[in-house]
Design a protein around this motif. Structure first.
Motif, PDB file in Angstrom:
ATOM      1  N   CYS A 219      41.450  42.710  36.934  1.00 38.70           N
ATOM      2  CA  CYS A 219      40.980  41.349  37.224  1.00 38.70           C
ATOM      3  C   CYS A 219      41.314  40.360  36.119  1.00 38.70           C
ATOM      4  O   CYS A 219      41.391  39.150  36.363  1.00 38.70           O
ATOM      5  CB  CYS A 219      39.481  41.363  37.493  1.00 38.70           C
ATOM      6  SG  CYS A 219      38.515  42.125  36.188  1.00 38.70           S
ATOM      7  N   HIS A 239      37.392  39.633  40.151  1.00 38.43           N
ATOM      8  CA  HIS A 239      36.321  39.863  39.183  1.00 38.43           C
ATOM      9  C   HIS A 239      35.089  40.406  39.904  1.00 38.43           C
ATOM     10  O   HIS A 239      34.841  40.083  41.055  1.00 38.43           O
ATOM     11  CB  HIS A 239      35.938  38.552  38.487  1.00 38.43           C
ATOM     12  CG  HIS A 239      37.030  38.009  37.624  1.00 38.43           C
ATOM     13  ND1 HIS A 239      37.442  38.641  36.481  1.00 38.43           N
ATOM     14  CD2 HIS A 239      37.791  36.893  37.747  1.00 38.43           C
ATOM     15  CE1 HIS A 239      38.411  37.926  35.919  1.00 38.43           C
ATOM     16  NE2 HIS A 239      38.657  36.863  36.684  1.00 38.43           N
ATOM     17  N   CYS A 259      31.703  39.124  34.511  1.00 36.89           N
ATOM     18  CA  CYS A 259      32.446  40.172  35.231  1.00 36.89           C
ATOM     19  C   CYS A 259      32.152  41.520  34.587  1.00 36.89           C
ATOM     20  O   CYS A 259      32.320  41.695  33.375  1.00 36.89           O
ATOM     21  CB  CYS A 259      33.946  39.895  35.209  1.00 36.89           C
ATOM     22  SG  CYS A 259      34.911  41.247  35.897  1.00 36.89           S
ATOM     23  N   CYS A 262      35.914  42.928  33.146  1.00 35.73           N
ATOM     24  CA  CYS A 262      36.632  42.314  32.023  1.00 35.73           C
ATOM     25  C   CYS A 262      35.731  41.444  31.143  1.00 35.73           C
ATOM     26  O   CYS A 262      36.180  40.893  30.151  1.00 35.73           O
ATOM     27  CB  CYS A 262      37.813  41.481  32.524  1.00 35.73           C
ATOM     28  SG  CYS A 262      37.308  39.958  33.353  1.00 35.73           S
TER      29      CYS A 262
HETATM   30 ZN    ZN Z   1      36.974  40.601  35.618  1.00 37.86          ZN
END
Ligand code: ZN
Length: 264
Positions: A219, A239, A259, A262
């Motif tokens: 993502c 995400h 998220c 990430c």
């Molecule tokens: Zn992400």
């Protein structure tokens, strides 16, 4: 189907776009033979784009997830898969028990077991061409291969890991390493990749499940996580936003979303 027969000089019957989801079973030793999830005995006929999801369990011989015996040299099994357990005594295959015809672009993901001639794709092959077929690692006991009694050969019946199935690689290979329709071939295999990916290739086209050889990114758009995607130019995961556990400090926001993958 019990017996898909070619008569005289005619072509055999065609079993197409058919599936079985009910258990197939029987008892007896050598008087029980030619048992398959979709077809028992394919004599000069065609089986294409079919699948079996239920257990095929008999004590006899020539038992297959899709077909028990693909006989006669002119018989074909194309674009089929099996995901039901296959069990028997002798000549047992994930896709086909006994083969002297053609088996092409098929796969098996379920456990296959028997006493003699057991293969992830085919139990016993009498010089029939078996090409571009795959079976899931660990489905054949004792390290026996894709074709009973033989070592796996590239391009024939090859072992594949769960990850390689899930990545889209097997779907791509089953389509002849193509992702577009051509005059000679239509695409038979599809698979949703990325979030909520299909674990294995499917025969049904839905929105956006064509498999392309194109990069799949995480993502954050920078980490390459796969080599196959559902868009020709490549794709990235969405995400996975979740409400942060703590209230934001020093801002007017009470909470924000982050998220989980990430941390964006
Ligand atoms: Zn992400």
């Amino acid at each position: 189907c019990g017996y898909n027969e070619r008569r005289y000089n005619e072509k055999g019957g065609i079993i197409e776009n058919s599936f079985n989801e009910g258990t197939v079973s029987g008892t007896g030793d050598y008087d029980v033979l030619n048992i398959g999830g979709v077809c028992g005995y394919n004599y000069g006929g065609t089986i294409k784009s079919c699948y079996n999801t239920a257990s095929v369990s008999v004590t006899g011989k020539k038992v297959g997830g899709v077909c028990g015996d693909n006989s006669d040299g002119t018989s074909t099994i194309t674009n089929c898969f099996n995901e039901g357990t296959v069990r028997g005594k002798e000549t047992i295959g994930g896709v086909c028990g006994n083969n002297s015809g053609t088996i092409k672009n098929c796969y098996n993901t379920a456990s296959v077991s028997g006493q003699y001639s057991v293969g992830g794709v085919c139990g016993d092959n009498y010089e029939g061409p078996i090409t571009n077929c795959y079976y899931l690692s660990g489905t054949v006991a004792d390290g026996k291969g894709g074709i009973g009694g033989k070592d796996d050969e590239n391009g024939k019946a090859v072992e594949m890991s769960k990850d390689r199935f899930k990545s889209g690689e097997v779907a791509w290979l089953l389509n002849g390493s193509k992702s577009v329709f051509t005059e000679e071939s239509t695409l038979a295999w599809y698979q949703k990749l990325g979030e909520n990916a299909d674990a294995y290739p499917v025969l049904k086209s839905t929105d956006h499940n064509t498999v392309y050889k194109a990069p799949l990114f995480s993502c954050d758009g920078t980490t390459r996580i796969g080599e196959y995607a559902n868009k020709p130019e490549g794709d990235k995961l969405s995400h996975n936003y979740q409400m942060a556990e703590k209230a934001d400090e020093g801002t007017s926001n009470l909470y924000s979303e982050e998220c989980a993958i990430c941390h964006n």
